[in-house]
Design a protein around this motif. Sequence first.
Motif, mmCIF file in Angstrom:
data_model
loop_
_atom_site.group_PDB
_atom_site.id
_atom_site.type_symbol
_atom_site.label_atom_id
_atom_site.label_comp_id
_atom_site.label_asym_id
_atom_site.label_seq_id
_atom_site.Cartn_x
_atom_site.Cartn_y
_atom_site.Cartn_z
ATOM 1 N N ASP A 154 -5.509 -17.573 -1.298
ATOM 2 C CA ASP A 154 -5.064 -16.467 -2.130
ATOM 3 C C ASP A 154 -4.297 -15.396 -1.358
ATOM 4 O O ASP A 154 -3.901 -14.377 -1.943
ATOM 5 N N LEU A 155 -4.085 -15.597 -0.061
ATOM 6 C CA LEU A 155 -3.430 -14.568 0.743
ATOM 7 C C LEU A 155 -2.003 -14.328 0.267
ATOM 8 O O LEU A 155 -1.252 -15.264 -0.011
ATOM 9 N N ASP A 156 -1.653 -13.042 0.180
ATOM 10 C CA ASP A 156 -0.331 -12.619 -0.277
ATOM 11 C C ASP A 156 0.103 -11.457 0.612
ATOM 12 O O ASP A 156 -0.621 -10.454 0.708
ATOM 13 N N PRO A 157 1.252 -11.564 1.295
ATOM 14 C CA PRO A 157 1.668 -10.494 2.218
ATOM 15 C C PRO A 157 1.843 -9.137 1.552
ATOM 16 O O PRO A 157 1.847 -8.110 2.238
ATOM 17 N N LYS A 158 1.970 -9.111 0.227
ATOM 18 C CA LYS A 158 2.100 -7.823 -0.464
ATOM 19 C C LYS A 158 0.741 -7.149 -0.672
ATOM 20 O O LYS A 158 0.672 -5.943 -0.894
ATOM 21 N N ARG A 159 -0.321 -7.948 -0.626
ATOM 22 C CA ARG A 159 -1.661 -7.404 -0.919
ATOM 23 C C ARG A 159 -2.356 -7.022 0.389
ATOM 24 O O ARG A 159 -3.287 -7.684 0.845
ATOM 25 N N THR A 160 -1.893 -5.962 0.986
ATOM 26 C CA THR A 160 -2.486 -5.461 2.218
ATOM 27 C C THR A 160 -3.576 -4.443 1.902
ATOM 28 O O THR A 160 -3.618 -3.858 0.806
ATOM 29 N N LEU A 161 -4.437 -4.214 2.870
ATOM 30 C CA LEU A 161 -5.474 -3.194 2.707
ATOM 31 C C LEU A 161 -4.842 -1.830 2.486
ATOM 32 O O LEU A 161 -5.320 -1.038 1.666
ATOM 33 N N ALA A 162 -3.769 -1.560 3.186
ATOM 34 C CA ALA A 162 -3.104 -0.269 3.020
ATOM 35 C C ALA A 162 -2.545 -0.101 1.618
ATOM 36 O O ALA A 162 -2.709 0.947 0.989
ATOM 37 N N ALA A 163 -1.875 -1.134 1.108
ATOM 38 C CA ALA A 163 -1.236 -1.026 -0.204
ATOM 39 C C ALA A 163 -2.251 -0.931 -1.332
ATOM 40 O O ALA A 163 -2.052 -0.177 -2.293
ATOM 41 N N LEU A 164 -3.348 -1.691 -1.236
ATOM 42 C CA LEU A 164 -4.318 -1.739 -2.335
ATOM 43 C C LEU A 164 -5.365 -0.641 -2.264
ATOM 44 O O LEU A 164 -5.899 -0.231 -3.304
ATOM 45 N N TYR A 165 -5.662 -0.151 -1.047
ATOM 46 C CA TYR A 165 -6.778 0.786 -0.917
ATOM 47 C C TYR A 165 -6.434 2.062 -0.148
ATOM 48 O O TYR A 165 -6.677 3.169 -0.639
ATOM 49 N N LEU A 166 -5.914 1.943 1.048
ATOM 50 C CA LEU A 166 -5.773 3.129 1.882
ATOM 51 C C LEU A 166 -4.793 4.138 1.293
ATOM 52 O O LEU A 166 -5.107 5.330 1.180
ATOM 53 N N GLU A 167 -3.614 3.673 0.913
ATOM 54 C CA GLU A 167 -2.633 4.606 0.358
ATOM 55 C C GLU A 167 -3.047 5.138 -1.016
ATOM 56 O O GLU A 167 -2.930 6.340 -1.273
ATOM 57 N N PRO A 168 -3.534 4.295 -1.948
ATOM 58 C CA PRO A 168 -3.989 4.856 -3.225
ATOM 59 C C PRO A 168 -5.130 5.849 -3.068
ATOM 60 O O PRO A 168 -5.182 6.858 -3.776
ATOM 61 N N LEU A 169 -6.063 5.594 -2.159
ATOM 62 C CA LEU A 169 -7.133 6.548 -1.931
ATOM 63 C C LEU A 169 -6.593 7.853 -1.371
ATOM 64 O O LEU A 169 -7.002 8.946 -1.795
ATOM 65 N N ALA A 170 -5.676 7.756 -0.429
ATOM 66 C CA ALA A 170 -5.089 8.971 0.140
ATOM 67 C C ALA A 170 -4.361 9.778 -0.922
ATOM 68 O O ALA A 170 -4.471 11.012 -0.976
ATOM 69 N N ALA A 171 -3.627 9.092 -1.799
ATOM 70 C CA ALA A 171 -2.913 9.795 -2.870
ATOM 71 C C ALA A 171 -3.885 10.459 -3.829
ATOM 72 O O ALA A 171 -3.671 11.595 -4.274
ATOM 73 N N ARG A 172 -4.964 9.770 -4.148
ATOM 74 C CA ARG A 172 -5.954 10.328 -5.074
ATOM 75 C C ARG A 172 -6.625 11.559 -4.468
ATOM 76 O O ARG A 172 -6.835 12.558 -5.152
ATOM 77 N N VAL A 173 -6.964 11.485 -3.199
ATOM 78 C CA VAL A 173 -7.629 12.610 -2.542
ATOM 79 C C VAL A 173 -6.695 13.814 -2.449
ATOM 80 O O VAL A 173 -7.110 14.960 -2.646
ATOM 81 N N ARG A 174 -5.428 13.561 -2.185
ATOM 82 C CA ARG A 174 -4.468 14.678 -2.185
ATOM 83 C C ARG A 174 -4.386 15.314 -3.565
ATOM 84 O O ARG A 174 -4.388 16.544 -3.701
ATOM 85 N N ALA A 175 -4.312 14.486 -4.604
ATOM 86 C CA ALA A 175 -4.192 15.003 -5.963
ATOM 87 C C ALA A 175 -5.436 15.770 -6.399
ATOM 88 O O ALA A 175 -5.342 16.711 -7.206
ATOM 89 N N ASN A 176 -6.586 15.389 -5.868
ATOM 90 C CA ASN A 176 -7.852 16.009 -6.268
ATOM 91 C C ASN A 176 -8.367 17.020 -5.247
ATOM 92 O O ASN A 176 -9.551 17.354 -5.232
ATOM 93 N N HIS A 177 -7.469 17.488 -4.378
ATOM 94 C CA HIS A 177 -7.786 18.577 -3.448
ATOM 95 C C HIS A 177 -8.969 18.243 -2.542
ATOM 96 O O HIS A 177 -9.883 19.049 -2.364
ATOM 97 N N GLY A 178 -8.942 17.040 -1.990
ATOM 98 C CA GLY A 178 -9.904 16.711 -0.952
ATOM 99 C C GLY A 178 -11.027 15.782 -1.342
ATOM 100 O O GLY A 178 -11.897 15.494 -0.502
#
Length: 285
Positions: A84-108
């Motif tokens: 099932d490996l897909d080069p587009k489905r990285t940990l950064a793309a699926l989790y790290l960046e979305p979490l960072a964006a959410r935390v920025r939007a929610n003030h920490g």
Amino acid sequence: MAHLTRRRALTTLAAAVAATVAVPGYAHAKERGRGPRPLPRTHAHNDYEHPRPLLDALDHRFTSVEADIYLVEGQLLVAHDPVDLDPKRTLAALYLEPLAARVRANHGSVYRGYRTPIQLLVDIKTEGAATYLELDRQLRDYRHLFTTYAHGRVRTGAVTAVISGDRAAREPMEQQRVRSAFYDGRLTDLGAAAPASFTPLISDNWANNFTWQGAGPIPAAERQKLRSIVSAAHRESRRVLFWATPDVAGPERDAVWGELLAADVDHLNTDDLAGLEAFLEAHEK
């Protein structure tokens, strides 16, 4: 330069997704300056297999999600099996960046107005030491996001990363004086020398420790064993999660979940996000 461009693209995409996610009750809660109330006992097993990894779990107010990772040519790819490996489905793309964006939007914080960190359980599927070292390198790019350990002290962040899977990750983690992740212990780690600042989570296979699968009442000895395990873990400031619990909707699953709640187990493991959300809502009334 290519790396920076890729990071900017991921950040932009994650921010756009986080901004457009429809969360039940969010608009009403936002008027009070708080987001949807998270459910503290929830754990999304194999979260990446849902249609919208991470985001579906957050819509159902989960506070712990699990991602399996493979180290492939320097990339951390998320999948259950190698096929099932897909080069587009990285940990950064699926989790790290979305979490960072959410935390920025929610003030920490991941959930607006709630400061308790959520858990990102990272299950290593390739050789543990090498995979962890790459993961550690990537997590350092998100120091502001994660709970960290530095020289004997823990600083709480919006997300706590816990490393599971291939046990060879333990040695390089134990050698670090500064890290952005913690280790997933087993029942054998209860009472051991490793402190909760290294193994804050104790997880184990339900079926290897209990015969009861929800049919009829739980045997008294197994109920006592479960409660003793949880009490011992909590005395050591550790949380408890069992995997391989019954997860087919029905009275057996509800019976097991009920016993886990009564024993004060910290995380209930499921693939059924809506099912666990509804169960916990019903048992809070």
